[in-house]
Motif scaffolding. Structure first.
Motif, short mmCIF file in Angstrom:
data_model
loop_
_atom_site.label_atom_id
_atom_site.label_comp_id
_atom_site.label_asym_id
_atom_site.label_seq_id
_atom_site.Cartn_x
_atom_site.Cartn_y
_atom_site.Cartn_z
N GLY A 151 0.81 -1.23 0.07
CA GLY A 151 -0.05 -0.11 -0.02
C GLY A 151 0.80 1.51 -0.14
N ASP A 208 -7.05 -0.92 5.95
CA ASP A 208 -5.98 -0.19 5.43
C ASP A 208 -6.40 0.12 3.83
OD1 ASP A 208 -3.84 0.70 3.95
OD2 ASP A 208 -2.26 -0.26 5.41
N GLY A 209 -6.96 1.28 3.54
CA GLY A 209 -7.56 1.70 2.25
C GLY A 209 -6.61 2.07 1.20
N ARG A 210 -5.23 1.88 1.52
CA ARG A 210 -4.45 2.79 0.57
C ARG A 210 -4.38 2.01 -0.83
NH1 ARG A 210 1.00 2.26 4.15
NH2 ARG A 210 -0.02 0.17 4.50
N PHE A 240 -6.57 0.57 -2.32
CA PHE A 240 -7.77 1.20 -3.38
C PHE A 240 -7.20 2.40 -4.26
CE2 PHE A 240 -10.31 -0.69 0.07
CZ PHE A 240 -11.08 -1.19 -0.43
N SER A 241 -6.40 3.28 -3.88
CA SER A 241 -5.78 4.28 -4.34
C SER A 241 -4.86 3.77 -5.49
CB SER A 241 -5.21 5.38 -3.57
OG SER A 241 -6.19 6.10 -2.68
N VAL A 242 -3.65 2.94 -4.80
CA VAL A 242 -2.81 2.22 -5.78
C VAL A 242 -3.68 1.53 -6.90
CG1 VAL A 242 -0.98 0.50 -5.68
CG2 VAL A 242 -1.39 1.92 -3.91
N ARG A 265 -6.39 2.54 -8.58
CA ARG A 265 -6.77 3.36 -9.56
C ARG A 265 -5.94 3.88 -10.31
NH1 ARG A 265 -11.90 7.10 -8.01
NH2 ARG A 265 -11.60 7.48 -10.11
N LEU A 266 -4.39 4.37 -9.58
CA LEU A 266 -3.72 4.91 -10.26
C LEU A 266 -3.08 4.04 -11.22
CD1 LEU A 266 -1.79 6.80 -7.17
CD2 LEU A 266 -2.69 7.75 -9.26
N GLU A 323 -5.66 3.95 -14.03
CA GLU A 323 -5.92 5.17 -14.91
C GLU A 323 -4.51 5.91 -15.04
OE1 GLU A 323 -10.26 5.58 -12.63
OE2 GLU A 323 -8.39 6.74 -11.73
N ARG A 324 -3.53 5.77 -14.50
CA ARG A 324 -2.32 6.49 -14.82
C ARG A 324 -1.27 5.82 -15.14
NH1 ARG A 324 -1.62 10.58 -10.18
NH2 ARG A 324 -3.56 10.71 -10.81
N TYR A 381 -16.42 -2.29 -3.95
CA TYR A 381 -15.61 -1.16 -4.11
C TYR A 381 -14.28 -1.12 -4.95
CZ TYR A 381 -18.55 1.69 -0.62
OH TYR A 381 -19.42 2.37 -0.07
N ARG A 393 -14.37 -1.58 -8.48
CA ARG A 393 -14.81 -0.15 -9.09
C ARG A 393 -13.40 0.67 -9.26
NH1 ARG A 393 -19.07 3.53 -6.94
NH2 ARG A 393 -18.58 4.51 -9.07
N CYS A 394 -12.72 0.19 -8.26
CA CYS A 394 -11.25 0.62 -8.22
C CYS A 394 -10.39 -0.02 -9.11
CB CYS A 394 -10.57 0.82 -6.94
SG CYS A 394 -11.40 2.00 -5.78
N GLU A 409 -13.31 4.49 -3.59
CA GLU A 409 -11.71 4.65 -3.28
C GLU A 409 -11.52 5.18 -1.64
OE1 GLU A 409 -9.71 7.26 -6.09
OE2 GLU A 409 -7.70 7.20 -4.63
N PHE A 456 -12.26 3.57 3.14
CA PHE A 456 -11.39 3.09 4.29
C PHE A 456 -10.38 4.01 4.51
CE2 PHE A 456 -14.18 -0.31 2.89
CZ PHE A 456 -14.67 -0.78 4.26
N ASN A 496 -5.48 9.78 1.65
CA ASN A 496 -5.61 8.16 1.75
C ASN A 496 -4.33 7.49 1.58
OD1 ASN A 496 -6.99 5.65 2.07
ND2 ASN A 496 -7.01 5.56 -0.11
N ARG A 525 -1.53 5.67 9.62
CA ARG A 525 -2.53 4.58 9.82
C ARG A 525 -1.96 3.96 11.20
NH1 ARG A 525 -6.21 3.35 5.83
NH2 ARG A 525 -6.05 4.77 4.20
#
Ligand code: SF4
Lengths: 167, 552
Positions: free
Chosen positions: A62, A88-90, A92-94, A96-97, A100-101, A121, A124-125, B158, B161, B238, B243
């Motif tokens: 993450g 630990d929601g990191r 989800f962002s990783v 998408r990056l 998408e990037r 979720y 979706r990410c 996203e 959490f 995020n 954390r």
């Protein structure tokens, strides 16, 4: 790391063809191994051919800094993101990056602590496969992918926000 | 007010079905308690000291009479016949059964309400100015943007959490009734010199254990960029928010650790990738949301004549006159006023309303205010659209229902969290302290003479009672298993945001009324003509109050 025999992939339960290995894993000639980023980095040259053949996967944490460490990442057939715990929601962002990037189009796998109730979720990410903790009932879990059929925001699987789709 | 379309209904219906399944799995033992915990929190359900508590969102404080009546029914059918208005404009039920919660949520959904993300480490209900759309000095109505944020934040895949909870407040006024400087993100809707609408963006404010005033991250963000910019801020948080320690996990700690320049740089760098993408707001969407907040059918009224009529009645009726002087707010439309219904008569826990009272509020809203009401962060109710010619009759009805205590903005209009009577995190009780103060200062003439005083009480450092930004703040602390109270002075939640300073060692419960009396005496002895409590404090500082409080 779960490394279960069954995983959810593209909405279905299938055999797990991959295996996460640890940092000190020595036999890098095996196919279907998922390497921690550091292990891959240290053996980049000798592995690059097999990476492009889709035989080696990559494991990201993450806190992986994609901005600085993204070279060659789009070439992998599979990237697994480790969730140390489901809170630990990191990841989800990783995810998408990556999608998408950094142009990653291969199998994106959530591995470890996620729970069934997060699958929608996660999908979706941009996650396309799930190697869940062994005590999770995978047959029941797969249904949770369909908890929602609509969402307000843009996401990997729905790149247009609801407000642009509203009649 | 916003009205759901089939999409909104579908999303919330699927959410309830999901939570119903989760509740069943929990009750059957399939879902572990620690896994159910964040899921139930994100559906509004806490487990408190005595029973579960369900926190229902009132989006940016807007509520209509149908919703109020439904809430009344729910409190009767599923609870003990009363509800509680929180300091974030939400409504709490204190005694629902866990197994009933999916049914309660379904009943709420029928009237376009939900409890999604009212708790948990996610983006919470967006709060705003209770006078949005009617305040005399308001530049731009913030509510369409609040609704846009509500939709964006609801089930954001996203950001469900996050390291910790995340609160956004929006105002369109210079007089800040939404406390935007003490939120994770505070937005001030503004117009630039070209007349374009946008936002001043403040990040990293907050109360709690480490109170911080937010930092300016962007002077002007064009309105179309609202959601992409919020996505950028949330993504940076995020990924980088701590954390490892829940007391250091709020965005304010990240902003402090990085420094606001560096933080802003990271946000801008992230935003550079997202700006002008699909999530950029369209004019159609902005207009669609604005269309839900158009002016109601005001009639043309001669303000002078209407005012003269009110004044004439007030001249013969002291009680009505007092009520007018405290419980009324100006209105941008001639002949109208916004009225505060007071929920804090002495002896009632601040913010508590009974089922019957909820129905009466609904009736009053229908009769006097186009069927709408607002909840306020100081735990009262506002009817925002009342004709001046109807003030007297509204006052009579409000009085009969117990809503006309003429104490708004005064010492006895206490902001108070549920505290040790309900909350399992509490160090001390807070409701009995509020009551003791209300009883001690029951001479309304004295209270009026004191003028505007925000007295805020929290039962622990989580600061749900916003004690840091009360002119007088009271914080419950635990000293060797005993309940004590620390006093702070000089906080301010308005546009002149300030955090209170601790007076000194904490006091026992029974000492509090005397100590407050001493503090008020220092104010009265030192104030200059026309000075309010906080102004005198700012001029003379903490020392004289301290001296009085600890005099032997
Ligand atoms: S301030 Fe503390 S005691 Fe009061 S409601 Fe919040 S957590 Fe509970």
């Amino acid at each position: 790391m779960p490394n279960n025999t069954l995983v959810i992939k593209d909405g279905k339960i299938t055999d797990n063809l991959w295996k996460i290995v640890s940092e000190d894993h020595s036999d890098l000639t095996q196919d279907g191994i998922i390497l921690p980023y550091s292990l891959w980095l240290a053996n980049q040259n000798e592995l690059s051919q097999r990476v492009s053949e889709g035989k080696i996967g990559l494991l990201l944490e993450g806190d992986h800094n994609l901005q600085e460490q993204n070279e060659g990442i789009a070439d992998f057939a599979l990237i697994a993101i480790n969730f140390p715990g489901f809170m630990d929601g990191r990841g989800f962002s990783v995810a998408r990056l990556l999608r998408e990037r950094y142009g990653f189009t291969g199998e994106l796998r959530a591995s470890g602590g996620v729970i069934r109730d997060q699958l929608c979720y996660l999908q979706r990410c941009g996650f396309s496969s799930f190697d869940l903790d062994a005590d999770i009932n995978i047959e029941a879990a797969v249904e949770s992918l369909n908890d929602f059929s609509e969402g307000y925001q843009i996401s990997v699987d729905l790149p247009t926000p609801l407000f642009r789709r509203r009649a | 007010m916003y009205q759901y379309d089939p999409y909104d209904h579908q999303i919330i219906t699927q959410r309830i079905a999901q939570f119903r399944g989760q509740t069943e799995r929990y009750l059957s033992g399939e879902l572990k308690a620690e896994e159910f915990l964040p899921l139930r929190l994100q559906n509004g359900l806490y487990v408190q000291r005595l029973a579960p508590m369900l926190r229902i969102n009132v989006p940016y404080g807007m509520i209509n009479s149908t919703q109020l009546r439904r809430l009344a029914r729910i409190t009767r059918d599923y609870d003990k016949g009363y509800a509680h208005i929180t300091t974030r404009q939400n409504i709490q039920l204190n005694w629902p059964d866990l197994a009933d919660v999916p049914d309660i949520l379904a009943e709420l959904a029928e009237v376009e309400m939900h409890a999604t993300q009212s708790s948990g480490n996610c983006i919470r209900n967006t709060t705003s100015d209770q006078l949005a759309g009617v305040a005399v000095e308001e530049e731009i109505d913030p509510r369409p943007y609040c609704e846009i944020i509500r939709q964006w934040s609801t089930l954001h895949p996203e950001f469900a959490f996050l390291p910790r909870k995340f609160k956004i407040a929006v105002t369109g006024s210079n007089s800040d009734r939404a406390a935007i400087n003490v939120h994770d993100i505070g937005l001030r809707v503004i117009k630039n010199e070209q007349g374009e609408i946008g936002f001043r963006v403040i990040v990293g404010g907050g109360l709690g254990r480490t109170p911080v005033i937010g930092s300016l991250v962007r002077e002007f963000l064009p309105e179309k960029d609202l959601l992409t910019y919020l996505d950028a801020i949330l993504r940076v948080y995020n990924l980088l928010g701590r954390r490892d320690n829940k007391y250091k996990a709020r965005i304010k700690i990240l902003v402090k650790a990085l420094g606001v320049e560096k933080f802003a740089e990271l946000v801008e760098a992230e935003w550079a990738h997202l700006a002008n993408g699909e999530a950029t707001l369209t004019q159609t969407e902005i207009d669609r949301c604005k269309n839900f907040f158009t002016e109601p059918a005001y009639v043309t009224i001669d303000d002078n004549a209407a005012q003269a009529e009110v004044d004439a009645i007030a001249a013969d009726n002291i009680a009505f006159e007092k009520w007018l002087s405290r419980n009324l707010c100006g209105h941008k439309v001639p002949g109208y006023a916004a009225v505060v219904l007071a929920l804090k008569p002495t002896g009632v826990a601040p913010g508590d309303v009974t089922d019957r009272q909820l129905e009466i509020i609904a009736d009053l809203a229908d009769k006097y205010s186009f069927g709408e009401a607002r909840t306020t962060h100081d735990q009262n109710i506002v009817l925002a659209e009342v004709k001046k010619s109807e003030l007297f009759s509204l006052w009579q009805e409000a009085k009969a229902a117990g809503f006309a205590t003429p104490n708004i903005g005064t010492l006895t209009d206490v902001i108070c969290c549920p505290g040790g009577d309900f909350c399992s995190l509490a160090n001390a009780k807070s409701i009995p302290i509020a009551e003791a103060i209300q009883r001690r200062f029951d001479d309304m003439d004295y209270v009026y003479d004191l003028g505007d005083i925000d007295l805020n009480i929290s039962g622990c450092m989580n600061a749900c009672g916003h004690h840091h930004v009360g002119h007088i703040g009271i914080l419950g602390v635990d000293k060797k298993g005993k309940e004590f109270y620390q006093i702070q002075l000089g906080g301010d939640s308005s546009e002149n945001t300030a955090l209170g300073k601790v007076l000194g060692p904490a006091f026992g419960e029974t000492e509090i009324p005397d100590i407050i009396a001493g503090i008020l005496n220092v104010f009265v002895e030192n104030r200059h003509d026309g000075e309010q409590f906080v102004e005198t404090y700012n001029r003379i500082g903490l020392a004289p109050y301290k001296e009085r409080a600890y005099a032997k």
